[in-house]
Design a protein around this motif. Structure first.
Motif, PDB file in Angstrom:
ATOM      1  N   HIS A 161     -11.577 -75.064 -17.995  1.00 38.61           N
ATOM      2  CA  HIS A 161     -11.162 -73.846 -18.593  1.00 38.61           C
ATOM      3  C   HIS A 161     -11.090 -72.869 -17.573  1.00 38.61           C
ATOM      4  N   GLY A 162     -10.720 -71.517 -17.763  1.00 40.09           N
ATOM      5  CA  GLY A 162     -10.548 -70.534 -16.915  1.00 40.09           C
ATOM      6  C   GLY A 162     -11.835 -69.544 -17.119  1.00 40.09           C
ATOM      7  N   THR A 163     -11.382 -68.338 -16.446  1.00 45.13           N
ATOM      8  CA  THR A 163     -12.465 -67.302 -16.175  1.00 45.13           C
ATOM      9  C   THR A 163     -12.832 -66.601 -17.175  1.00 45.13           C
ATOM     10  N   ALA A 164     -12.091 -66.555 -18.539  1.00 46.24           N
ATOM     11  CA  ALA A 164     -12.408 -65.934 -19.567  1.00 46.24           C
ATOM     12  C   ALA A 164     -12.953 -64.610 -19.302  1.00 46.24           C
ATOM     13  N   PHE A 165     -12.146 -63.709 -18.820  1.00 51.69           N
ATOM     14  CA  PHE A 165     -12.757 -62.356 -18.382  1.00 51.69           C
ATOM     15  C   PHE A 165     -12.628 -61.700 -20.039  1.00 51.69           C
ATOM     16  N   ASP A 166     -12.241 -62.055 -20.840  1.00 46.92           N
ATOM     17  CA  ASP A 166     -12.296 -61.253 -22.164  1.00 46.92           C
ATOM     18  C   ASP A 166     -13.601 -61.519 -22.770  1.00 46.92           C
ATOM     19  N   ILE A 167     -14.410 -62.512 -22.385  1.00 45.89           N
ATOM     20  CA  ILE A 167     -15.714 -62.536 -22.991  1.00 45.89           C
ATOM     21  C   ILE A 167     -16.989 -62.362 -21.740  1.00 45.89           C
ATOM     22  N   ALA A 168     -16.543 -62.116 -20.558  1.00 40.95           N
ATOM     23  CA  ALA A 168     -17.483 -62.042 -19.558  1.00 40.95           C
ATOM     24  C   ALA A 168     -18.369 -60.865 -19.615  1.00 40.95           C
ATOM     25  N   ASP A 223     -15.044 -66.697  -9.848  1.00 36.64           N
ATOM     26  CA  ASP A 223     -14.685 -65.301 -10.031  1.00 36.64           C
ATOM     27  C   ASP A 223     -16.103 -64.560 -10.516  1.00 36.64           C
ATOM     28  N   PRO A 224     -16.703 -63.777  -9.721  1.00 40.28           N
ATOM     29  CA  PRO A 224     -17.654 -62.926 -10.197  1.00 40.28           C
ATOM     30  C   PRO A 224     -17.652 -62.110 -11.446  1.00 40.28           C
ATOM     31  N   ALA A 225     -16.489 -61.699 -11.737  1.00 37.20           N
ATOM     32  CA  ALA A 225     -16.225 -60.957 -12.834  1.00 37.20           C
ATOM     33  C   ALA A 225     -15.857 -61.803 -13.946  1.00 37.20           C
ATOM     34  N   GLY A 226     -16.052 -63.162 -13.996  1.00 42.46           N
ATOM     35  CA  GLY A 226     -15.562 -64.005 -14.905  1.00 42.46           C
ATOM     36  C   GLY A 226     -16.796 -64.598 -15.728  1.00 42.46           C
ATOM     37  N   ILE A 227     -16.839 -65.667 -16.249  1.00 38.76           N
ATOM     38  CA  ILE A 227     -17.936 -66.329 -16.603  1.00 38.76           C
ATOM     39  C   ILE A 227     -18.622 -67.388 -16.050  1.00 38.76           C
ATOM     40  N   GLY A 228     -18.214 -67.424 -14.723  1.00 42.83           N
ATOM     41  CA  GLY A 228     -18.915 -68.456 -13.694  1.00 42.83           C
ATOM     42  C   GLY A 228     -20.218 -68.098 -13.636  1.00 42.83           C
ATOM     43  N   PRO A 229     -20.615 -67.032 -13.323  1.00 42.83           N
ATOM     44  CA  PRO A 229     -22.261 -66.868 -12.971  1.00 42.83           C
ATOM     45  C   PRO A 229     -23.004 -67.093 -14.309  1.00 42.83           C
ATOM     46  N   GLU A 230     -22.495 -66.549 -15.417  1.00 44.16           N
ATOM     47  CA  GLU A 230     -22.944 -66.969 -16.628  1.00 44.16           C
ATOM     48  C   GLU A 230     -23.205 -68.549 -17.119  1.00 44.16           C
ATOM     49  N   ILE A 231     -22.179 -69.305 -17.030  1.00 48.60           N
ATOM     50  CA  ILE A 231     -22.356 -70.504 -17.389  1.00 48.60           C
ATOM     51  C   ILE A 231     -23.217 -71.411 -16.304  1.00 48.60           C
ATOM     52  N   ILE A 232     -23.094 -70.904 -15.104  1.00 43.46           N
ATOM     53  CA  ILE A 232     -23.992 -71.603 -14.054  1.00 43.46           C
ATOM     54  C   ILE A 232     -25.442 -71.341 -14.528  1.00 43.46           C
ATOM     55  N   LEU A 233     -25.958 -70.439 -14.873  1.00 38.88           N
ATOM     56  CA  LEU A 233     -27.051 -70.051 -15.152  1.00 38.88           C
ATOM     57  C   LEU A 233     -27.605 -70.744 -16.527  1.00 38.88           C
ATOM     58  N   THR A 275     -18.569 -57.187  -2.141  1.00 39.55           N
ATOM     59  CA  THR A 275     -18.832 -55.988  -1.198  1.00 39.55           C
ATOM     60  C   THR A 275     -18.386 -54.734  -2.369  1.00 39.55           C
ATOM     61  N   ALA A 276     -17.328 -55.031  -3.336  1.00 44.11           N
ATOM     62  CA  ALA A 276     -16.847 -54.103  -4.071  1.00 44.11           C
ATOM     63  C   ALA A 276     -17.642 -54.039  -5.126  1.00 44.11           C
ATOM     64  N   PRO A 277     -17.544 -52.857  -6.049  1.00 43.93           N
ATOM     65  CA  PRO A 277     -18.431 -52.743  -7.427  1.00 43.93           C
ATOM     66  C   PRO A 277     -17.868 -53.958  -8.551  1.00 43.93           C
ATOM     67  N   LEU A 278     -18.740 -54.284  -9.094  1.00 39.34           N
ATOM     68  CA  LEU A 278     -18.537 -55.614 -10.126  1.00 39.34           C
ATOM     69  C   LEU A 278     -18.555 -55.146 -11.449  1.00 39.34           C
ATOM     70  N   THR A 279     -17.712 -55.006 -12.307  1.00 38.76           N
ATOM     71  CA  THR A 279     -17.643 -55.133 -13.719  1.00 38.76           C
ATOM     72  C   THR A 279     -17.134 -56.516 -14.364  1.00 38.76           C
ATOM     73  N   PRO A 280     -18.083 -57.164 -15.047  1.00 40.31           N
ATOM     74  CA  PRO A 280     -17.762 -58.205 -15.747  1.00 40.31           C
ATOM     75  C   PRO A 280     -16.722 -57.949 -16.491  1.00 40.31           C
ATOM     76  N   GLY A 281     -15.732 -58.844 -16.531  1.00 43.57           N
ATOM     77  CA  GLY A 281     -14.336 -58.880 -17.416  1.00 43.57           C
ATOM     78  C   GLY A 281     -13.368 -58.158 -16.699  1.00 43.57           C
ATOM     79  N   SER A 282     -13.627 -57.459 -15.365  1.00 47.70           N
ATOM     80  CA  SER A 282     -12.701 -56.582 -14.860  1.00 47.70           C
ATOM     81  C   SER A 282     -12.549 -57.410 -13.337  1.00 47.70           C
TER      82      SER A 282
END
Length: 338
Positions: free
Chosen positions: A306-313, A13-23, A84-91
């Motif tokens: 673990h999950g997407t951790a939206f609370d800290i994304a 999920d691009p709004a979760g921590i996935g992109p961050e932990i991959i980097l 394609t939709a606006p992206l806000t980390p954590g949302s």
């Protein structure tokens, strides 16, 4: 770095921590490997790198270019559908579901074609996917559907193995409510999962003579039937048939005494009868480094536990240990299969 096809990591999920932990995983392994590439939206990954103050990822046209750029930048291969939709980390937003799904599908296709050696799936939020019409309980079942027309040697999955802290557990159910998992318990299912686990330990982990421990369902493993008869009627008869076929497996063990350090030395994997029975000990032993491994597929698949951790994304504080362990496990299993 060894000359091998890369592991691919779906964006999650691009709004979760996935992109961050991959980097963050890339910064840790950029010189040592294993070689990997992200499958997802290059713009999302570049934006995340900017937030973290990391080098911008490089979009590649195909996986053959991954090895060249990996030491200097995270290689990113676009999926069929981007964000394609606006992206806000954590949302989280159901409008991102198509891009999430495309990332997984692309990664699986690359594994099936032999261009990738394994797939690691970054976390998704199933509730978000459901809103967009996703019809699977989770990643595991979706991967089984994507690969169902491809043969596997031995028993077919999917089955969930969780590994961490020196413990491996395999579940006879996957994402089932507890009442349904207990109602569906059967000797056939226990035997199927045990045979699948036995094969995976030999093929994927190089254990020549696997030893399996079998958890009971009831307190004290039923206390000779006084606390429930599932052990007598279902679980132990299944174990007896498995032993008759040469598989080393215990009868039902009391679940509250089979996971301490001394007990764990007696087996290579534990067969558990419902989700939390297996996940609680793994996460207690290694909360940040646990790995989910899917058994019984024609491809190698792992994921962080673990999950997407939206609370800290988007805050730069997500930890990548579990993803790193999943990458290592995927490469290790792929190496054994090769």
């Amino acid at each position: 770095m060894p000359n091998a096809s890369p592991v691919v990591i779906s964006m999650g999920d691009p709004a979760g921590i996935g992109p961050e932990i991959i980097l963050k995983a890339w910064t840790t392994r950029r010189t040592s490997g294993p070689l990997f590439a992200c499958i997802g939206d290059p713009a999302v990954m570049r934006a995340c790198a900017g937030l973290l103050g990391l080098p911008a990822p490089v979009e590649i046209a195909d996986l053959s270019a991954a090895a060249h750029c990996f030491p200097n930048a995270l290689p990113v291969l676009s999926a069929a559908t981007g964000v394609t939709a606006p992206l806000t980390p954590g949302s989280p937003d159901p409008r991102h579901a198509a891009a999430i799904k495309a990332s997984i599908e692309t990664g699986v296709a690359l594994c099936l074609s032999g261009q990738a050696r394994a797939i690691v799936t970054a976390p998704i939020a199933k509730s978000v996917m459901y809103e967009a019409g996703f019809n699977f309980p989770g990643h595991t079942e979706f991967l089984a559907e994507l690969t169902r027309d491809h043969p596997v040697p031995g028993p077919r999955g999917p089955a969930m193995m969780l590994a961490g802290g020196g413990l491996r557990v395999v579940l006879t159910s996957i994402h089932e409510p507890l009442a349904r998992a207990v109602a569906a318990l059967s000797a056939d299912r226990i035997e199927q999962i045990a045979r699948l686990t036995h094969q995976a330990l030999r093929r994927d982990f190089g254990i020549a003579e696997p030893r399996l421990a079998l958890a009971g369902l009831n307190p004290h493993a039923g206390e000779a039937g006084t606390l429930g008869r599932e052990e007598i009627d279902i679980i132990n008869p299944a174990a007896a048939r498995l032993r008759a076929d040469g598989i080393v497996i215990t009868n039902a063990l009391p679940p509250d005494t089979m996971f301490h350090a001394e007990a764990r030395t007696g087996y290579d994997a534990a067969i558990c009868l419902y989700h939390d029975q297996g996940l609680i000990p793994v996460k207690t032993l290694d909360f940040h480094g646990g790995v989910n491994i899917t058994l019984g597929l024609p491809i190698v698949r792992t994921s962080p536990d673990h999950g997407t951790a939206f609370d800290i994304a988007g805050q730069g504080v997500a930890r990548a240990e579990s993803l790193l362990a999943a990458i290592d496990a995927a490469a290790h299993i792929a190496g054994h299969r090769a």
